[in-house]
Design an enzyme around this catalytic site. Structure first.
Site, short mmCIF file in Angstrom:
data_model
loop_
_atom_site.label_atom_id
_atom_site.label_comp_id
_atom_site.label_asym_id
_atom_site.label_seq_id
_atom_site.Cartn_x
_atom_site.Cartn_y
_atom_site.Cartn_z
N LEU A 39 0.79 -1.10 0.00
CA LEU A 39 -0.03 0.06 -0.01
C LEU A 39 0.99 1.30 -0.08
O LEU A 39 1.59 1.37 1.15
CB LEU A 39 -0.98 -0.06 1.27
CG LEU A 39 -1.89 0.96 1.59
CD1 LEU A 39 -2.80 0.99 0.53
CD2 LEU A 39 -2.46 0.97 2.81
N HIS A 40 0.76 2.09 -1.12
CA HIS A 40 1.82 2.96 -1.07
C HIS A 40 1.40 4.18 -2.03
O HIS A 40 1.85 5.41 -1.91
CB HIS A 40 3.13 2.71 -1.65
CG HIS A 40 3.18 2.58 -3.17
ND1 HIS A 40 2.57 1.26 -3.77
CD2 HIS A 40 3.57 3.43 -4.00
CE1 HIS A 40 2.99 1.45 -5.11
NE2 HIS A 40 3.23 2.56 -5.26
#
Ligand code: UD1
Length: 383
Positions: A236-237
């Site tokens: 998740l970025h």
């Protein structure tokens, strides 16, 4: 022929690797003198965001390292434009390759096109149709100033046609490996008449090269004491998720719910690390946060996972190739074929299970996109 390559962010080192191998192979088997110049903008700089990929793939040390580092979009992109221009004025390459959709892609493409050097865009034509994503702006503008647009899929070709790119080779069908051998003079690429080619996806080249190496070399499963198909994986970025606290809280809630009865491994990107402290919602205890991983460890962890949740583009496709069910933590994806296959589903549409198609379809080429890209460069770029 001098081919300059601009990289700067994690996925670009992976995309550059097959191209570099194909350039070397071409140079070794041809009388043409072909040289490769590597420019690293420095957008990513931590060991496990940058150098680890150079070490794993044996990529040469960049000829120019611009040391741009982190910053606002304007600051980062502006510095990239300025510093790339300085290098290109010195080196004067015949063509500049840019990769994907990061600020390094756009900064590199703008600097190049403005001094009248042809830009070749690898992973061209992808669209999310969400202009709130910085990547979408980067893609559209990079395609606009490119002379050669290398598409990974039929969908990318269709997107470019819809934006009035009409010079499409082979009617947009995937070209054969020796297309340019038999059709040497058929292609014409100019900044005013850019050429669009369906080459397949260089990430598939990198994936096929790496998957066996990962199996041999990676000990990440043992290190983390995991059991085959007994854990989920999370990445998740994306700024659209991490930089909007409401959205981030909603996504963390969703992840916690999915991970109630299975452990979850989360290699945390530095952008996420920065904002996690301010998010109201926290991950539950069965989520193990670790440092970002190199490519081989990441592939191994993905391969052995029961399910992956991600907002990365590359991981959606790798999950499809490895037949790992994937939930994409976004409202849309550029890799729509993975949704059609049933292996991938957008988190808003997830109803507790996946329904993969039985028939395996190869949407992204045959793992030799880089060979096609390099022959297209050699045949179409005038020196
Ligand atoms: C960039 C790309 C994104 C891509 C991602 C891959 C843009 C607009 N986005 O996002 O498309 O999917 O790379 O990882 O170009 N940081 C470190 N160490 C590093 C690099 C970054 O700590 O080596 C931190 C910094 O605090 C920085 C933040 O991460 O401010 C974000 O980095 P940045 O380069 O702005 O974008 P990414 O989120 O990595």
């Amino acid at each position: 022929m001098k081919i300059a390559n601009i990289v700067g962010a994690r996925p670009q080192f992976i995309k550059f690797f097959p191209i570099s191998e194909a350039i070397k192979k071409y140079a070794a088997n041809s009388d043409n003198v072909v040289s490769e110049i590597l420019i690293h903008t420095g957008q990513h700089y931590d060991y496990n965001m940058s150098k680890v990929f150079f070490d794993e793939f044996g990529i040469k040390t960049p000829d120019y390292h611009l040391g741009v580092g982190s910053g606002s979009h304007g600051e980062q992109t502006g510095q990239i434009i300025q510093k790339v221009e300085d290098v290109l004025m010195k080196v004067r390459p015949d063509v500049v390759m840019v990769y994907g959709d990061t600020n390094s892609t756009l900064g590199g493409a703008l600097a190049t096109a403005k001094i009248h050097i042809p830009v070749a865009h690898v992973e061209s034509g992808l669209r999310s149709f969400n202009k709130k994503m910085p990547e979408e702006i980067n893609r559209i503008l990079t395609d606009r100033v490119s002379t050669l647009l290398f598409c990974p899929s039929k969908t990318a070709i269709k997107n470019l046609r819809n934006e009035s790119f009409n010079n499409v080779l082979n009617n947009g069908d995937f070209i054969s490996r020796d297309y340019f051998f038999y059709n040497a003079d058929s292609a014409d690429a100019k900044i005013d008449n850019p050429l669009v080619i369906n080459t397949g996806d260089v990430m598939y080249d990198a994936f096929l090269f790496s998957v066996n190496i990962a199996n041999r070399r990676s000990s990440i499963i043992e290190q983390l004491q995991l059991e085959d198909k007994d854990y989920n994986l999370l990445t998740l970025h994306r700024a659209e998720n991490t930089d909007n606290l409401e959205k981030l809280n909603e996504i963390i809630d969703f992840i916690n719910e999915i991970s109630m009865d299975r452990n979850l491994i989360f290699p945390m990107h530095p952008r996420m690390k920065k904002v996690y402290g301010s998010s109201r919602t926290k991950f539950t205890d069965n989520i193990k946060i670790i440092m970002p991983l190199g490519y081989f460890d990441n592939l191994m962890l993905l391969q052995k996972s029961a399910l992956v949740m991600t907002d990365s583009g590359g991981i959606q496709k790798e999950a499809y190739w490895l037949k790992v069910p994937c939930i994409t933590l976004r409202n849309e994806t550029e890799w729509v074929e993975t949704l059609q296959s049933g292996w991938n589903v957008l988190y808003k549409n997830y109803s507790g299970s996946h329904k993969p198609l039985v028939n395996d379809v190869s949407y992204y080429g045959d793992g030799e996109a880089a060979v096609r890209i390099v022959s297209a460069l050699i045949k179409t770029i005038k020196q």
